[in-house]
Scaffold this active site. Structure first.
Site, PDB file in Angstrom:
ATOM      1  CG  ASP A  47      54.223  74.916 124.831  1.00 33.49           C
ATOM      2  OD1 ASP A  47      53.224  74.688 123.712  1.00 33.49           O
ATOM      3  OD2 ASP A  47      54.820  74.095 125.189  1.00 33.49           O
TER       4      ASP A  47
ATOM      5  CD  GLU B  34      51.667  68.181 120.709  1.00 29.23           C
ATOM      6  OE1 GLU B  34      51.691  67.459 121.170  1.00 29.23           O
ATOM      7  OE2 GLU B  34      50.867  69.340 121.022  1.00 29.23           O
TER       8      GLU B  34
ATOM      9  CG  HIS C 238      56.116  68.371 127.545  1.00 31.84           C
ATOM     10  ND1 HIS C 238      56.319  68.773 126.090  1.00 31.84           N
ATOM     11  CD2 HIS C 238      54.967  68.408 127.503  1.00 31.84           C
ATOM     12  CE1 HIS C 238      55.321  69.364 125.581  1.00 31.84           C
ATOM     13  NE2 HIS C 238      54.254  69.126 126.402  1.00 31.84           N
ATOM     14  CG  ASP C 239      53.283  65.427 125.658  1.00 24.00           C
ATOM     15  OD1 ASP C 239      53.010  65.618 127.094  1.00 24.00           O
ATOM     16  OD2 ASP C 239      52.862  66.244 124.994  1.00 24.00           O
TER      17      ASP C 239
END
Length: 542
Positions: A98, A241, A315-316
């Site tokens: 990440d 993203e 994860h969001d």
């Protein structure tokens, strides 16, 4: 389109804090991930997207980095990280790191230097502005509530933070920032990683004085330069993203001829249960016609020009089976249905930890039990604006980020086998029924359905490269489409509801076979098909 290894790969996202704790401190760690590589190999995935494990004070669970070339002590050491990369490679699994380069932690040495004085060599690594009429330079909001500007007493200026006050934004208009970032990326590429997932990468071209945050005019120049100076020399996967992307914007990022990224995450489908013009917490029911329209657009407009990523969870985001499935009566059927729809499309599928066993959202009694900074800030802001506690909690139960962050449920032991200590976040109490051990031992489980979907992608080129045609576009219950190349034609039919639904397709019975279904006794009569609740079938048409 030139074939790439990541076209038929399946990526599994690990949120390390919640995956597996090896040393009983209640926090998942790198050694815990190594322990579970056999599990991931059994599932069939070939890439891990690893959420941040860098050194961090943890204001935003690791997305606030204080040293890009060191490991957070709770997670282990750089030796552990090197061992994970090598052990994963032995399992045929690549590690995608990440990459968080829109901002750092306020404890990063660059920022510590930057705030010392206006003429410090690191001052321009960040975005500083004078007050305007004794207040913030402008009205830019933080994603985590409030203003995006924080006043710093020491030098009498404001710094920009599009996220937490402890996540100052880097100044990408400074070429020295580029050099620092590229050196760091090459440090990781030299370790043999398989690529980068790029956190909020669409924000690095921001022009804060003009209140432009996403898709700034220099964004693609920066990404092209990044490609040339770092990962463009390696055969790796890169995914950005990008919250505001359209298919046209996506092609700018991921048209292979432009030498930027492999693919992006687009979030158009993710906003469909949010009231228009409001925040994600302002809920509305999902309209299936809108969902089909979004997928149809992305599947057809990128075909042959750029590559899709396919995901329901991260994860969001809340757990998809609780969000758009049915996490009570039809949890298993609806989880398999949602997986089937997604994995048969063109693009690289991403599985978020626990999705493959049908983990569900969590309902904590009080706001104190939540950990997530976004959730807490929103709660406090809405309480002060007169919203009812019950209504705010309902939004959190539906959309809060901690839904995805409760620890992985490995078995029926205490704390779901995640830790022998006290978990950093409470394990969902349904772990005795929903866990990996139980799933592996049940041949009809969601886990084994995911295994079969992954296997089909490896075996059938039409799933990877075939054309996409949406069927029954105006049907409010059925999601159906075909995938076809010169050799094979597949028909995917799914009932998105708990009611029975009808579907028809013109094909001879002797030309039809079933590759996979989430019911044991699905019908072959596709000219008049009666679909049970959440039934999903993959047909092969001769």
């Amino acid at each position: 389109m030139e074939k790439k290894w990541w076209h038929n790969s399946v990526v599994y996202q690990i949120y390390p804090r919640s995956f597996m704790d090896s040393n009983a401190d209640g926090i998942g760690d790198i050694k815990g991930i190594i322990e579970k590589l056999d599990y991931l190999k059994l599932l069939g995935i070939d890439v891990i997207w690893l959420s941040p494990v860098y050194k961090s004070p943890n204001d935003d669970n690791g997305y606030d980095i204080s040293d890009y070339c060191d490991i957070m002590e709770e997670f282990g050491t750089m030796e552990d990280m090197d061992y994970l990369i090598s052990e994963a490679n032995k399992h045929g699994i690549k590690i995608v790191m990440d990459l968080v380069v829109n901002h750092t932690s306020d404890e990063h040495p660059w920022f510590i230097e930057s705030r010392k004085s206006k003429d410090n060599p690191y001052r321009d690594y960040y975005i500083w502005r004078d007050p305007l009429n004794g207040s913030e330079p402008n009205d830019l909001p933080s994603v985590f509530s409030g203003s995006a500007w924080k006043f710093d007493e020491q030098t009498g200026q404001y710094f920009l933070h599009l996220f937490s006050k402890r996540q100052p934004d880097l100044n990408w208009e400074n070429p020295k920032v580029h050099d620092e970032v590229y050196n760091m990326m090459n440090f990781w590429l030299d370790k043999g990683i398989g690529g980068f997932r790029m956190d909020v990468i669409d924000l690095i071209g921001k022009l804060p004085d003009q209140e432009i945050t996403a898709n700034g005019p220099k964004l693609h120049d920066y990404l092209h330069e990044m490609n040339q100076k770092t990962f463009g020399k390696s055969d790796v996967l890169t995914v950005g993203e990008t919250w505001g992307a359209t298919p046209e914007i996506a092609k700018l990022y991921s048209d292979p001829a432009r030498n930027e990224l492999s693919m992006i995450f687009q979030f158009e489908h993710i906003g469909l249960d949010q009231q228009e013009g409001k925040e994600k917490w302002d809920l509305k029911p999902l309209n299936l016609l809108e969902l089909k329209e979004v997928f149809h657009k992305w599947q057809t407009q990128l075909d042959g020009k750029a590559w899709n990523s396919l995901f329901w969870n991260n994860h969001d985001l809340p757990r998809i089976v609780s969000r758009w499935g049915n996490d009570e009566e039809y949890r298993i059927e609806s989880a398999k249905m949602l997986a089937t729809i997604l994995h048969l499309m063109q693009g690289t599928p991403y599985i978020y930890q626990g999705e493959e066993i049908g983990m569900t959202n969590i309902r904590f009694e009080s706001i104190e039990e939540y950990d997530d900074i976004e959730t807490k800030n929103m709660y406090n802001e809405r309480i002060s604006n007169g919203y009812k506690h019950e209504d705010i909690m309902e939004s959190i139960y539906t959309k809060g980020r901690d839904n995805a962050r409760t620890p992985m449920q490995w078995n029926g032991d205490q704390h779901g086998g995640f830790t022998r200590g006290n978990p950093w976040l409470t394990v969902n109490p349904n772990y005795t029924n929903i866990n990996a051990e139980k799933s592996i031992n049940d041949p009809d489980s969601i886990f084994h359905h995911y295994r079969q979907l992954i296997q089909l992608r490896k075996e059938i080129p039409a799933i990877v490269y075939g054309s996409f045609e949406m069927l029954a576009e105006k049907d409010e219950k059925v999601f159906a489409y075909t995938r076809q190349d010169q050799d094979e034609k597949l028909l995917i039919v799914a009932n998105f509801t708990k009611d029975e639904s009808e579907f028809s397709y013109n094909a001879q019975l002797d030309q039809v076979s079933i590759l996979l279904s989430n019911y044991k006794d699905s019908s072959l009569t596709i000219d008049k098909l009666s679909l049970r609740p959440y039934e999903a079938i993959i047909f092969k048409i001769k």
